[in-house]
Design a protein around this motif. Structure first.
Motif, short mmCIF file in Angstrom:
data_model
loop_
_atom_site.label_atom_id
_atom_site.label_comp_id
_atom_site.label_asym_id
_atom_site.label_seq_id
_atom_site.Cartn_x
_atom_site.Cartn_y
_atom_site.Cartn_z
N ALA A 191 0.83 -1.21 0.00
CA ALA A 191 0.00 0.00 0.00
C ALA A 191 0.86 1.25 0.00
N SER A 192 1.98 1.20 0.73
CA SER A 192 2.90 2.35 0.73
C SER A 192 3.42 2.61 -0.67
N LEU A 193 3.72 1.56 -1.40
CA LEU A 193 4.31 1.70 -2.73
C LEU A 193 3.29 2.00 -3.83
N THR A 194 2.03 1.61 -3.61
CA THR A 194 1.01 1.82 -4.65
C THR A 194 0.06 2.96 -4.32
N GLY A 195 0.36 3.70 -3.27
CA GLY A 195 -0.54 4.78 -2.87
C GLY A 195 -1.90 4.26 -2.44
N GLY A 196 -1.93 3.04 -1.95
CA GLY A 196 -3.18 2.44 -1.47
C GLY A 196 -3.99 1.73 -2.55
N ALA A 197 -3.51 1.72 -3.79
CA ALA A 197 -4.24 1.02 -4.85
C ALA A 197 -4.33 -0.48 -4.58
N VAL A 198 -3.28 -1.03 -3.96
CA VAL A 198 -3.27 -2.43 -3.53
C VAL A 198 -2.87 -2.41 -2.06
N SER A 199 -3.62 -3.14 -1.25
CA SER A 199 -3.28 -3.23 0.18
C SER A 199 -2.77 -4.63 0.47
N ARG A 200 -2.17 -4.79 1.62
CA ARG A 200 -1.72 -6.11 2.05
C ARG A 200 -2.90 -7.08 2.09
N GLN A 201 -4.04 -6.61 2.59
CA GLN A 201 -5.22 -7.48 2.65
C GLN A 201 -5.68 -7.89 1.26
N SER A 202 -5.77 -6.95 0.32
CA SER A 202 -6.25 -7.32 -1.02
C SER A 202 -5.26 -8.25 -1.72
N LEU A 203 -3.97 -8.06 -1.49
CA LEU A 203 -2.96 -8.97 -2.05
C LEU A 203 -3.15 -10.37 -1.49
N TYR A 204 -3.40 -10.48 -0.20
CA TYR A 204 -3.61 -11.77 0.45
C TYR A 204 -4.95 -12.40 0.04
N GLU A 205 -5.99 -11.57 -0.13
CA GLU A 205 -7.29 -12.10 -0.55
C GLU A 205 -7.17 -12.83 -1.88
N HIS A 206 -6.47 -12.22 -2.81
CA HIS A 206 -6.29 -12.82 -4.14
C HIS A 206 -5.63 -14.19 -4.01
N ALA A 207 -4.60 -14.28 -3.18
CA ALA A 207 -3.93 -15.56 -2.98
C ALA A 207 -4.84 -16.57 -2.30
N MET A 208 -5.69 -16.11 -1.38
CA MET A 208 -6.64 -17.03 -0.72
C MET A 208 -7.60 -17.62 -1.76
N VAL A 209 -8.05 -16.82 -2.68
CA VAL A 209 -8.95 -17.30 -3.73
C VAL A 209 -8.25 -18.38 -4.56
N LEU A 210 -6.96 -18.20 -4.82
CA LEU A 210 -6.20 -19.17 -5.61
C LEU A 210 -5.86 -20.44 -4.83
N THR A 211 -5.97 -20.38 -3.50
CA THR A 211 -5.63 -21.52 -2.68
C THR A 211 -6.74 -22.53 -2.73
#
Length: 192
Positions: A172-192
């Motif tokens: 989120a720091s690097l993307t200005g909040g466009a991607v958050s740690r939670q949204s990054l993890y959510e995507h991986a959860m869906v793929l799991t």
């Protein structure tokens, strides 16, 4: 020829894909191997995306990963997620799903990359694994990590933030909040 090779490759991968079947229970219980609200919320949101119409209750447990505080390789990070899932399964045997999430970093060509592994164990012992996308960290963060700081603390120092690992995280720091740690993890959860 490329298409035929792609189809052949898919047929060798397909047997390894695990499909979790949902019981008819309305409130399915997720036991997450962390008290970090980002991980707990990501697990719940990922399941809700995959199984619309189902209701989930997620509870976090403080379990050790069995790896270093800052996993420094893909393998160590996967081991940490696996250990968390196994330990939370032991602590909460009545949960429908035991979930381990571990964030890690790895260096490729002198660039530090961040990512996370997710491991899900259902009530019958079947295991699913998924990995988030990875993103490059700036040299200022790499320098702090190389000096011994955990990524969360290095990120807080470099970006003048507080407790970012329980909020938006480095992504989120690097993307200005466009991607958050939670949204990054959510995507991986869906793929799991």
């Amino acid at each position: 020829m490329g298409r035929a090779n792609d189809l052949q490759h898919c047929s060798t991968i397909a047997p390894t894909i695990k499909i979790f079947r949902m019981s008819n229970t309305t409130n399915l219980r997720l036991a997450v191997g962390s008290k970090n609200p980002v991980k707990i919320n990501a697990a719940k949101a990922g399941f809700e995306q995959m199984f619309a119409g189902r209701s989930f209750v997620a509870e976090g447990f403080d379990v050790p990963s069995g790896v270093s505080d800052q996993p420094m390789s893909d393998g160590e990070t996967l081991t940490g997620a696996t250990n968390r899932a196994n330990r939370v399964r032991e602590l909460s045997p009545d949960a429908d799903y035991a979930i381990g999430i571990e964030g890690g970093i790895d260096t490729i060509d002198d660039t530090l990359f961040a990512f996370a592994w997710m491991v899900v164990i259902d009530s019958t012992g079947r295991i699913g694994r998924g990995r988030s996308g990875s993103f490059a960290l700036p040299p200022s963060v790499k320098k702090l990590v190389d000096s011994g700081l955990e990524l969360g603390h290095a990120n807080d120092t470099a970006f003048k933030e507080h407790n970012s690992k329980q909020a938006g995280g480095a992504v989120a720091s690097l993307t200005g909040g466009a991607v958050s740690r939670q949204s990054l993890y959510e995507h991986a959860m869906v793929l799991t």
